[in-house]
Write a protein that holds these residues in place. Sequence first.
Motif, PDB file in Angstrom:
ATOM      1  N   MET A   1      -7.697  24.644 -53.184  1.00  0.00           N
ATOM      2  CA  MET A   1      -7.031  23.387 -53.428  1.00  0.00           C
ATOM      3  C   MET A   1      -7.901  22.567 -54.388  1.00  0.00           C
ATOM      4  N   THR A   2      -7.269  21.905 -55.330  1.00  0.00           N
ATOM      5  CA  THR A   2      -8.024  21.106 -56.300  1.00  0.00           C
ATOM      6  C   THR A   2      -8.366  19.735 -55.727  1.00  0.00           C
ATOM      7  N   GLU A   3      -9.272  19.064 -56.410  1.00  0.00           N
ATOM      8  CA  GLU A   3      -9.652  17.703 -56.016  1.00  0.00           C
ATOM      9  C   GLU A   3      -8.437  16.779 -56.049  1.00  0.00           C
ATOM     10  N   LYS A   4      -7.604  16.939 -57.049  1.00  0.00           N
ATOM     11  CA  LYS A   4      -6.389  16.119 -57.173  1.00  0.00           C
ATOM     12  C   LYS A   4      -5.438  16.383 -56.009  1.00  0.00           C
ATOM     13  N   GLU A   5      -5.246  17.652 -55.661  1.00  0.00           N
ATOM     14  CA  GLU A   5      -4.367  17.987 -54.542  1.00  0.00           C
ATOM     15  C   GLU A   5      -4.897  17.417 -53.232  1.00  0.00           C
ATOM     16  N   LEU A   6      -6.214  17.493 -53.044  1.00  0.00           N
ATOM     17  CA  LEU A   6      -6.813  16.907 -51.839  1.00  0.00           C
ATOM     18  C   LEU A   6      -6.593  15.408 -51.796  1.00  0.00           C
ATOM     19  N   SER A   7      -6.769  14.737 -52.923  1.00  0.00           N
ATOM     20  CA  SER A   7      -6.580  13.282 -52.950  1.00  0.00           C
ATOM     21  C   SER A   7      -5.131  12.917 -52.662  1.00  0.00           C
ATOM     22  N   GLU A   8      -4.195  13.735 -53.126  1.00  0.00           N
ATOM     23  CA  GLU A   8      -2.781  13.487 -52.850  1.00  0.00           C
ATOM     24  C   GLU A   8      -2.466  13.691 -51.378  1.00  0.00           C
ATOM     25  N   LYS A   9      -3.046  14.726 -50.766  1.00  0.00           N
ATOM     26  CA  LYS A   9      -2.869  14.964 -49.329  1.00  0.00           C
ATOM     27  C   LYS A   9      -3.405  13.781 -48.528  1.00  0.00           C
ATOM     28  N   LEU A  10      -4.605  13.325 -48.898  1.00  0.00           N
ATOM     29  CA  LEU A  10      -5.215  12.199 -48.194  1.00  0.00           C
ATOM     30  C   LEU A  10      -4.348  10.955 -48.318  1.00  0.00           C
ATOM     31  N   ALA A  11      -3.906  10.646 -49.521  1.00  0.00           N
ATOM     32  CA  ALA A  11      -3.064   9.467 -49.728  1.00  0.00           C
ATOM     33  C   ALA A  11      -1.783   9.572 -48.904  1.00  0.00           C
ATOM     34  N   MET A  13      -1.242  11.329 -46.133  1.00  0.00           N
ATOM     35  CA  MET A  13      -1.547  11.200 -44.706  1.00  0.00           C
ATOM     36  C   MET A  13      -1.848   9.753 -44.331  1.00  0.00           C
ATOM     37  N   TYR A  14      -2.568   9.055 -45.182  1.00  0.00           N
ATOM     38  CA  TYR A  14      -2.963   7.674 -44.883  1.00  0.00           C
ATOM     39  C   TYR A  14      -1.781   6.714 -45.007  1.00  0.00           C
ATOM     40  N   PHE A  15      -1.114   6.741 -46.142  1.00  0.00           N
ATOM     41  CA  PHE A  15      -0.070   5.758 -46.410  1.00  0.00           C
ATOM     42  C   PHE A  15       1.213   6.021 -45.636  1.00  0.00           C
ATOM     43  N   ASN A  16       1.392   7.214 -45.087  1.00  0.00           N
ATOM     44  CA  ASN A  16       2.583   7.529 -44.284  1.00  0.00           C
ATOM     45  C   ASN A  16       2.268   7.626 -42.793  1.00  0.00           C
ATOM     46  N   ALA A  17       1.074   7.196 -42.412  1.00  0.00           N
ATOM     47  CA  ALA A  17       0.680   7.239 -40.996  1.00  0.00           C
ATOM     48  C   ALA A  17       1.488   6.223 -40.191  1.00  0.00           C
ATOM     49  N   MET A  18       1.681   6.564 -38.935  1.00  0.00           N
ATOM     50  CA  MET A  18       2.324   5.606 -38.030  1.00  0.00           C
ATOM     51  C   MET A  18       1.410   4.406 -37.870  1.00  0.00           C
ATOM     52  N   LYS A  19       1.996   3.284 -37.527  1.00  0.00           N
ATOM     53  CA  LYS A  19       1.240   2.046 -37.361  1.00  0.00           C
ATOM     54  C   LYS A  19       0.082   2.260 -36.381  1.00  0.00           C
ATOM     55  N   GLY A  20      -1.109   1.858 -36.812  1.00  0.00           N
ATOM     56  CA  GLY A  20      -2.290   1.965 -35.966  1.00  0.00           C
ATOM     57  C   GLY A  20      -2.981   3.316 -36.018  1.00  0.00           C
ATOM     58  N   GLU A  21      -2.465   4.255 -36.807  1.00  0.00           N
ATOM     59  CA  GLU A  21      -3.044   5.592 -36.841  1.00  0.00           C
ATOM     60  C   GLU A  21      -3.600   6.000 -38.202  1.00  0.00           C
ATOM     61  N   VAL A  23      -6.477   5.348 -39.810  1.00  0.00           N
ATOM     62  CA  VAL A  23      -7.861   5.842 -39.822  1.00  0.00           C
ATOM     63  C   VAL A  23      -7.944   7.192 -39.113  1.00  0.00           C
ATOM     64  N   SER A  24      -7.146   7.379 -38.081  1.00  0.00           N
ATOM     65  CA  SER A  24      -7.098   8.686 -37.414  1.00  0.00           C
ATOM     66  C   SER A  24      -6.629   9.763 -38.375  1.00  0.00           C
ATOM     67  N   MET A  25      -5.724   9.410 -39.265  1.00  0.00           N
ATOM     68  CA  MET A  25      -5.233  10.372 -40.252  1.00  0.00           C
ATOM     69  C   MET A  25      -6.325  10.738 -41.261  1.00  0.00           C
ATOM     70  N   ILE A  26      -7.224   9.809 -41.534  1.00  0.00           N
ATOM     71  CA  ILE A  26      -8.360  10.115 -42.411  1.00  0.00           C
ATOM     72  C   ILE A  26      -9.282  11.113 -41.713  1.00  0.00           C
ATOM     73  N   HIS A  27      -9.524  10.900 -40.429  1.00  0.00           N
ATOM     74  CA  HIS A  27     -10.335  11.844 -39.657  1.00  0.00           C
ATOM     75  C   HIS A  27      -9.663  13.221 -39.646  1.00  0.00           C
ATOM     76  N   LEU A  28      -8.347  13.235 -39.408  1.00  0.00           N
ATOM     77  CA  LEU A  28      -7.607  14.495 -39.375  1.00  0.00           C
ATOM     78  C   LEU A  28      -7.672  15.200 -40.726  1.00  0.00           C
ATOM     79  N   PHE A  29      -7.589  14.444 -41.800  1.00  0.00           N
ATOM     80  CA  PHE A  29      -7.734  15.019 -43.142  1.00  0.00           C
ATOM     81  C   PHE A  29      -9.080  15.731 -43.260  1.00  0.00           C
ATOM     82  N   GLY A  30     -10.146  15.074 -42.811  1.00  0.00           N
ATOM     83  CA  GLY A  30     -11.478  15.673 -42.855  1.00  0.00           C
ATOM     84  C   GLY A  30     -11.576  16.933 -42.025  1.00  0.00           C
TER      85      GLY A  30
END
Length: 73
Positions: A1-11, A13-21, A23-30
């Motif tokens: 996976m490229t750096e760009k693809e990883l950044s898109e996955k992270l974005a 996961m973060y921006f589509n996370a359920m309310k209050g989750e 930061v948990s999605m950032i951990h899950l990404f890691g």
Amino acid sequence: MTEKELSEKLADMYFNAMKGEAVSMIHLFGIKYAEEIRNYSIKEIIEMSGLNPSYGTEVSKGMKLAKYVKPLI
């Protein structure tokens, strides 16, 4: 996976996370992408994703957890 693809996955996961989750999605990404992330700069991935640079610490926490947990999703 490229750096760009990883950044898109992270974005996604973060921006589509359920309310209050967001930061948990950032951990899950890691956790889910620890091996791929190791090939790149966390700082660059965060920057490309549009997140605050301070979230690099949260990605690192997830990567450390990766050797102890397996995601169900």
